[in-house]
Design a protein around this motif. Structure first.
Motif, PDB file in Angstrom:
ATOM      1  N   ASN A 833       0.970  -1.097   0.156  1.00 38.84           N
ATOM      2  CA  ASN A 833      -0.064  -0.071  -0.192  1.00 38.84           C
ATOM      3  C   ASN A 833       0.880   1.191  -0.021  1.00 38.84           C
ATOM      4  O   ASN A 833       1.623   1.424   0.961  1.00 38.84           O
ATOM      5  N   PHE A 834       0.848   2.085  -1.164  1.00 43.48           N
ATOM      6  CA  PHE A 834       1.498   3.410  -1.032  1.00 43.48           C
ATOM      7  C   PHE A 834       0.672   4.334  -0.680  1.00 43.48           C
ATOM      8  O   PHE A 834      -0.471   5.013  -1.310  1.00 43.48           O
ATOM      9  N   SER A 835       0.789   4.757   0.699  1.00 41.35           N
ATOM     10  CA  SER A 835      -0.168   5.789   1.276  1.00 41.35           C
ATOM     11  C   SER A 835      -0.147   7.109   0.608  1.00 41.35           C
ATOM     12  O   SER A 835      -1.287   7.718   0.371  1.00 41.35           O
ATOM     13  N   ASP A 836       1.008   7.679  -0.080  1.00 41.66           N
ATOM     14  CA  ASP A 836       1.124   8.988  -0.312  1.00 41.66           C
ATOM     15  C   ASP A 836      -0.002   8.809  -1.723  1.00 41.66           C
ATOM     16  O   ASP A 836      -0.390  10.026  -1.979  1.00 41.66           O
ATOM     17  N   TYR A 837       0.000   7.716  -2.284  1.00 43.31           N
ATOM     18  CA  TYR A 837      -0.706   7.877  -3.726  1.00 43.31           C
ATOM     19  C   TYR A 837      -2.212   7.076  -3.413  1.00 43.31           C
ATOM     20  O   TYR A 837      -3.042   6.925  -4.384  1.00 43.31           O
ATOM     21  N   ASP A 838      -2.508   6.565  -2.027  1.00 50.14           N
ATOM     22  CA  ASP A 838      -3.549   5.661  -1.782  1.00 50.14           C
ATOM     23  C   ASP A 838      -3.955   4.784  -2.803  1.00 50.14           C
ATOM     24  O   ASP A 838      -5.039   4.476  -3.455  1.00 50.14           O
ATOM     25  N   THR A 839      -2.833   4.085  -3.133  1.00 48.28           N
ATOM     26  CA  THR A 839      -2.867   2.938  -4.139  1.00 48.28           C
ATOM     27  C   THR A 839      -2.339   1.616  -3.663  1.00 48.28           C
ATOM     28  O   THR A 839      -1.226   1.458  -2.668  1.00 48.28           O
ATOM     29  N   ASP A 840      -3.007   0.325  -4.034  1.00 47.28           N
ATOM     30  CA  ASP A 840      -2.539  -0.881  -3.475  1.00 47.28           C
ATOM     31  C   ASP A 840      -1.997  -1.784  -4.824  1.00 47.28           C
ATOM     32  O   ASP A 840      -2.570  -1.393  -5.875  1.00 47.28           O
ATOM     33  N   VAL A 841      -0.985  -2.166  -4.490  1.00 46.67           N
ATOM     34  CA  VAL A 841      -0.281  -3.238  -5.575  1.00 46.67           C
ATOM     35  C   VAL A 841      -0.256  -4.510  -4.948  1.00 46.67           C
ATOM     36  O   VAL A 841       0.341  -4.754  -4.087  1.00 46.67           O
ATOM     37  N   ILE A 842      -0.750  -5.585  -5.747  1.00 50.37           N
ATOM     38  CA  ILE A 842      -0.885  -6.877  -5.064  1.00 50.37           C
ATOM     39  C   ILE A 842      -0.235  -7.801  -6.480  1.00 50.37           C
ATOM     40  O   ILE A 842      -0.802  -7.653  -7.523  1.00 50.37           O
ATOM     41  N   LEU A 843       0.770  -8.347  -6.075  1.00 49.84           N
ATOM     42  CA  LEU A 843       1.159  -9.526  -6.723  1.00 49.84           C
ATOM     43  C   LEU A 843       0.655 -10.926  -6.222  1.00 49.84           C
ATOM     44  O   LEU A 843       1.048 -11.073  -5.168  1.00 49.84           O
ATOM     45  N   TRP A 844       0.206 -11.693  -7.046  1.00 52.82           N
ATOM     46  CA  TRP A 844      -0.433 -12.950  -6.588  1.00 52.82           C
ATOM     47  C   TRP A 844      -0.189 -14.098  -7.317  1.00 52.82           C
ATOM     48  O   TRP A 844       0.029 -13.952  -8.662  1.00 52.82           O
ATOM     49  N   GLY A 845      -0.499 -15.306  -6.915  1.00 54.41           N
ATOM     50  CA  GLY A 845      -0.486 -16.509  -7.653  1.00 54.41           C
ATOM     51  C   GLY A 845      -1.602 -17.495  -7.035  1.00 54.41           C
ATOM     52  O   GLY A 845      -1.359 -17.566  -5.625  1.00 54.41           O
ATOM     53  N   ARG A 846      -2.028 -18.163  -7.474  1.00 53.23           N
ATOM     54  CA  ARG A 846      -3.032 -19.117  -6.861  1.00 53.23           C
ATOM     55  C   ARG A 846      -2.808 -20.555  -7.767  1.00 53.23           C
ATOM     56  O   ARG A 846      -2.663 -20.639  -8.834  1.00 53.23           O
ATOM     57  N   ASN A 847      -2.692 -21.449  -6.876  1.00 52.55           N
ATOM     58  CA  ASN A 847      -2.484 -22.732  -7.211  1.00 52.55           C
ATOM     59  C   ASN A 847      -1.073 -22.706  -7.973  1.00 52.55           C
ATOM     60  O   ASN A 847      -1.005 -23.214  -8.933  1.00 52.55           O
ATOM     61  N   VAL A 848      -0.256 -21.932  -7.140  1.00 53.77           N
ATOM     62  CA  VAL A 848       1.301 -22.112  -7.839  1.00 53.77           C
ATOM     63  C   VAL A 848       1.940 -23.059  -8.009  1.00 53.77           C
ATOM     64  O   VAL A 848       2.817 -23.359  -8.796  1.00 53.77           O
ATOM     65  N   THR A 849       1.663 -24.233  -7.289  1.00 56.15           N
ATOM     66  CA  THR A 849       2.292 -25.509  -7.588  1.00 56.15           C
ATOM     67  C   THR A 849       1.681 -26.351  -9.080  1.00 56.15           C
ATOM     68  O   THR A 849       2.278 -27.535  -9.148  1.00 56.15           O
ATOM     69  N   ASP A 850       0.759 -25.706  -9.613  1.00 58.89           N
ATOM     70  CA  ASP A 850       0.003 -26.360 -10.643  1.00 58.89           C
ATOM     71  C   ASP A 850      -0.497 -27.657 -10.089  1.00 58.89           C
ATOM     72  O   ASP A 850      -0.239 -28.441 -11.102  1.00 58.89           O
ATOM     73  N   GLU A 851      -1.152 -27.837  -8.957  1.00 58.00           N
ATOM     74  CA  GLU A 851      -1.760 -29.026  -8.553  1.00 58.00           C
ATOM     75  C   GLU A 851      -2.960 -29.769  -9.553  1.00 58.00           C
ATOM     76  O   GLU A 851      -3.787 -28.764  -9.813  1.00 58.00           O
ATOM     77  N   ASP A 852      -2.753 -30.591 -10.014  1.00 59.11           N
ATOM     78  CA  ASP A 852      -3.842 -31.290 -10.941  1.00 59.11           C
ATOM     79  C   ASP A 852      -4.716 -31.981 -10.092  1.00 59.11           C
ATOM     80  O   ASP A 852      -4.740 -32.882  -9.306  1.00 59.11           O
ATOM     81  N   TYR A 853      -6.089 -31.641 -10.252  1.00 59.23           N
ATOM     82  CA  TYR A 853      -7.095 -32.444  -9.586  1.00 59.23           C
ATOM     83  C   TYR A 853      -8.601 -32.032 -10.364  1.00 59.23           C
ATOM     84  O   TYR A 853      -8.681 -31.249 -11.077  1.00 59.23           O
ATOM     85  N   ILE A 854      -9.724 -32.882  -9.981  1.00 55.70           N
ATOM     86  CA  ILE A 854     -10.909 -32.765 -10.726  1.00 55.70           C
ATOM     87  C   ILE A 854     -11.755 -32.036  -9.976  1.00 55.70           C
ATOM     88  O   ILE A 854     -11.616 -32.007  -8.826  1.00 55.70           O
ATOM     89  N   ASN A 855     -12.348 -31.044 -10.563  1.00 55.58           N
ATOM     90  CA  ASN A 855     -13.289 -30.060  -9.847  1.00 55.58           C
ATOM     91  C   ASN A 855     -14.588 -30.396  -9.257  1.00 55.58           C
ATOM     92  O   ASN A 855     -15.553 -30.225  -9.770  1.00 55.58           O
ATOM     93  N   ARG A 856     -14.445 -31.371  -8.544  1.00 49.71           N
ATOM     94  CA  ARG A 856     -15.600 -31.890  -7.620  1.00 49.71           C
ATOM     95  C   ARG A 856     -16.674 -32.735  -8.504  1.00 49.71           C
ATOM     96  O   ARG A 856     -17.571 -33.329  -7.545  1.00 49.71           O
TER      97      ARG A 856
END
Length: 886
Positions: A833-856
């Motif tokens: 969070n850059f408070s002077d600019y009231d700005t958020d920056v988010i670097l993200w990764g989901r399932n970063v290990t690339d797990e394989d599975y069937i979706n339910r």
């Protein structure tokens, strides 16, 4: 010490500011307290565990003092977690299941093992879904992006008293950000990621009349390539994202006592969805040498289809279909919430809403590259709801009494249509069995110069098996609930609801051959040629036998076709000379069916009783019992004989024992809830490979518990652990689905098959004692967040989130091939969070290990015995999100 940004409270303090200040729904004093507790320009009052204000009982309360199992999120938390839609919520909510299957307009939700498939339009949801107090009747309308959301609460257990349409397993409450006069809650946000992800959103408020009338405009769009490739149509073309929406609000506050909030919203989806790669191929049986299935002949002429192997290749995320699936949806509505403080004790609340939901999807429902058959669903739903209640607040008593009305019209046009090579596919299934008969008829036709007709197409292309389902639904309810403080430590909560339901249901079935040729009705079953007693008049095998005898008589000169007797004998050939003669024998999906017309009146009394014990400010014990209900309906699919198209209402009873405990000195919070739930007449819906089997399963039982803990070992470190045990099984389910794929590949008969005659098995199997599909027994998620300052004006944290999902039974038949082993998913996030600019920056990764599975969920491939397809989960995704406030 960690410095908070001017407009972003320190996230370490249990996601600081989960305070849900629903001012329109609570007395003004309580609402003001909640607003003060989360003022965005102030720092937290103290370090440590934060007070979380929720409205699970339709008034502002401290989460730790409410005798309900609830998980709550703020909109800021969801934004920081890059929660794109409601499917992503389940990562952090123990006991919640949410997944997508056949199309982008089909979604399923469950809580504590009790859920509802959206594959059948005759079903209502077991999980109540509410946005700004308005019930969403179609689960599918909830799958669009969660943008400009103030808070989300997930309530576990039956909701049979306070919330709109009575539900047996829980509720998801979503509250959007309301208009403001100062406009300092405006923002724009952009997310880019792999697979071409581009999400844009923004919102702004402005004052038209100072302190009297304010407006807010919200808009979003989401674009992404697919995550599944097709051998013909290219890479990353299926399961894409293409959706947008907007919301316009007005907030009118002419004085301190009256508030009127009006919301108009609109959203669209137009996507290529959803891909289901081959999980189990039937090219050759795994355990029976020399046994070949549909994949074997589809690989050859005239189909020349690309056949995929399944198995380990499943997670290559590749399909081979003849046309891409399409999903389109339009969801829009108008609501008005009026709150009037009559005096210091009484508040009148009215919530009115009109909603309209349209969906269309078409899929290659043979799931092969061969042009065999497809399906389309074209549905529309219109609803009106009205809630009117009085809220009472005093020193020792809080009470709510109200009435609720809901009405909807639901229309569905469904078509299963045959494609170019379906006739050849049909005949390939009888290869050799009927060759002599066909050759005989065609030879006789040639010998007579066409005077006697040749064999007609058994299953011609362009045939449509259509039905139109209509439903008119009215629901009335009166309800009341009170909390009475017996003394400083004990509180009694009791609620009761009376619901009256009335449904008028109509389904008209049609079978339309090309050119308007009348649909033949010669054969109604296939029979077993090796068991003479199973061949009865009217079956395909019996008809083939009689026709074969006539041809033999003609060949031996015993029948003279020029005589009246000979002409009469030739009538045995007529069925095979009539286009479409094979459809009746193929199965329930393509056979003629009687129309359905039904009226389903029903009424139910449900409620809750809770006793809470609070020995000190940091401890709450509670015990509760609650009941829930959802009405019955009609199966809107073609189903096999032996299954009743009308299903009854589903009811549930849940006993719960809970503890909510804070340890302020150690900065530890522990919330625990153990439950025992029984569901009577559970509405189970499972695909058989030849249609959906929707029926009342009987008795369904769930035992389990949820644990949610928070620990702040240092000022800069936060650790969360959540765990859910959902031990669910059918105590009695006598007419469920049977194994298909496993039996075909191994020859092992389903142990639930109770027929002792192998030649005449029951079309159903006893599933008593089995687990339901799509529900893991164990689920846990651990998150660790480290806070730090990069500089005086840059606050940051890193977060690792690790979830474990236990073994999942993917199909209601409990087929041994329908099991997903346990799997683990890792999500990572770096927030600044850059408070002077009231700005958020988010670097993200989901399932970063690339797990394989069937979706339910997986399913038996239609009319291709021994083959299974399944829906694959998302691979590793990465991106960056930038949010600017102004």
């Amino acid at each position: 010490m960690i410095k908070s940004s001017p407009r972003t409270l320190r996230p370490s303090l249990l996601a600081a500011t989960i305070a849900l200040s629903f001012a329109a729904a609570v007395p003004q004093g309580l609402a003001q307290q909640a607003d003060d507790a989360q003022a965005p320009d102030s720092k937290p009052a103290k370090e440590g565990l934060e007070t979380i204000v929720i409205t699970a009982q339709k008034r502002a309360q401290n989460l730790q003092e409410v005798p309900v199992a609830v998980t709550a999120f703020t909109g800021d938390e969801m934004s920081e977690s890059v929660i794109k839609d409601i499917y992503d919520l389940q990562t952090n909510v123990p006991g919640l299941g949410a997944f997508q299957s056949q199309s982008a307009t089909n979604s399923s939700f469950s809580i504590r093992g009790v859920g509802t498939s959206s594959q059948n339009f005759g079903l209502e949801s077991s999980v109540g879904l509410y946005v700004d107090g308005v019930y969403r009747a179609r689960q599918n309308s909830m799958i669009n992006n969660l943008v400009d959301v103030e808070a989300v609460e997930v309530l576990r257990g039956p909701q049979g008293t306070l919330f709109g349409k009575n539900t047996p397993s829980g509720a998801v409450l979503i509250r959007t950000v309301k208009p403001s006069h100062d406009g300092d809650d405006s923002f724009v946000e952009a997310t880019v990621g792999n697979y071409g992800l581009l999400n844009l959103s923004g919102a702004t408020s402005f004052s038209a009349i100072e302190d009297v009338l304010a407006f807010r405009v919200t808009a979003f769009s989401s674009q992404r390539d697919g995550i599944i490739s097709d051998v013909t149509f290219g890479d990353d073309v299926i399961n894409d994202r293409d959706r947008w929406g907007a919301r316009l609000q007005a907030l009118y506050t002419p004085n301190d006592d009256l508030t009127l909030r009006v919301i108009a919203d609109y959203a669209e989806i137009d996507e290529i969805c959803c891909g289901a790669p081959v999980q189990v191929s039937n090219f050759m049986a795994r355990e029976i040498p020399g046994k070949f299935g549909s994949d074997a002949f589809l690989a050859g002429p005239p189909f020349n289809a690309t056949v995929l192997n399944g198995g380990d290749d499943f997670f290559d995320r590749v399909t081979a279909v003849s046309f891409l699936p399409e999903s389109r949806m339009k969801d829009r509505g108008l609501s008005a919430e009026l709150t009037y403080d009559i005096n210091d004790n009484y508040t009148l609340v009215s919530i009115s809403a009109l909603r309209k939901f349209d969906s269309y999807d078409t899929i290659d429902s043979d799931f092969t590259q061969a042009e065999l058959f497809g399906t389309t669903n074209d549905a529309s739903q219109e609803s009106f709801s009205q809630e009117l209640r009085i809220d009472y607040t005093s020193e020792n008593l809080n009470a709510i009494i109200g009435a609720y009305y809901f009405t909807q019209d639901l229309d569905l046009d469904y078509s299963l249509f045959t494609d170019t090579y379906f006739n050849e596919f049909y005949l390939a299934n009888f290869q050799g069995a009927l060759d002599d008969l066909f050759n005989g008829i065609n030879g006789l036709s040639a010998a007579t110069g066409g005077l006697i007709a040749p064999v007609a197409d058994a299953a011609p292309a362009g045939t449509g098996f259509d039905h139109r389902a209509e439903q008119e639904h009215k629901s009335y309810a009166i309800f009341g609930q009170f909390d009475y403080q017996l003394n400083d430590q004990w509180t009694l909560t009791a609620g009761l609801r009376y619901t009256d339901e009335d449904k008028e249901l109509s389904t008209v079935f049609e079978e339309n051959l090309p050119g308007g040729t009348p649909f033949p009705t010669f054969f109604n079953s296939i029979g077993d040629p090796t068991v003479p007693e199973s061949i009865v008049p009217g079956t395909l095998i019996y008809g083939a036998g009689v026709a074969g005898a006539v041809l033999q008589g003609i060949a031996l000169g015993q029948i003279d076709i020029m005589t009246p007797e000979g002409q009469q004998a030739l009538q045995a050939l007529v069925p095979f000379q009539t286009p479409g003669w094979g459809f009746q024998a193929l199965g329930a999906t393509t056979a003629t069916r009687p129309d359905i017309n039904a009226t389903l009146p029903d009424d139910q009394i449900t409620g809750t009783l809770k006793l809470s014990y609070q020995p000190d400010n940091n401890t709450l014990w509670y015990a509760s019992v609650g009941t829930g209900y959802k009405s019955g309906g009609t199966n809107t699919d073609r189903i096999a004989n032996g299954f009743e198209p009308i299903f009854d209402a589903e009811t549930s009873t849940s006993y719960e024992l809970g503890l909510k405990k804070d340890f302020p000195e150690q900065d530890v919070r522990v919330n625990f809830a153990a439950h025992h739930t029984t569901v009577d007449d559970f509405q189970a819906n499972t695909f058989t490979g030849n249609g959906f089997n929707l029926q009342n399963a009987g008795d369904y039982e769930i035992n389990g518990f949820e644990l949610e803990t928070v620990w702040l070992p240092t000022d800069n470190l936060e650790v969360k652990l959540s765990y859910a045990l959902v031990d669910a099984e059918y105590k009695r389910f006598e007419r469920g689905n049977c194994w298909v794929a496993y039996t075909w590949h191994t020859g092992i008969v389903d142990p639930g098959q109770e027929s002792t005659d192998p030649a005449n098995p029951n079309p159903y199997c006893n599933r008593s004692g089995d687990r339901p599909g799509g529900e893991p027994k164990n689920y846990a998620v651990l998150s660790v967040k480290q806070h730090f300052e990069l500089s005086d004006d840059i606050y940051a944290y890193v977060l690792a989130e690790y979830s474990h999902t236990g073994e999942v039974i993917l199909d209601g038949s409990n087929d041994p091939y329908a099991v997903q082993d346990s799997y683990n998913v890792l999500n990572l996030r770096f927030y600044m969070n850059f408070s002077d600019y009231d700005t958020d920056v988010i670097l993200w990764g989901r399932n970063v290990t690339d797990e394989d599975y069937i979706n339910r969920t997986n399913f038996n491939t239609p009319i291709q015995e021994g083959k299974m397809n399944a829906y694959v989960a998302e691979p590793a995704t990465f991106g960056i999100t930038v949010k600017k406030r102004f």
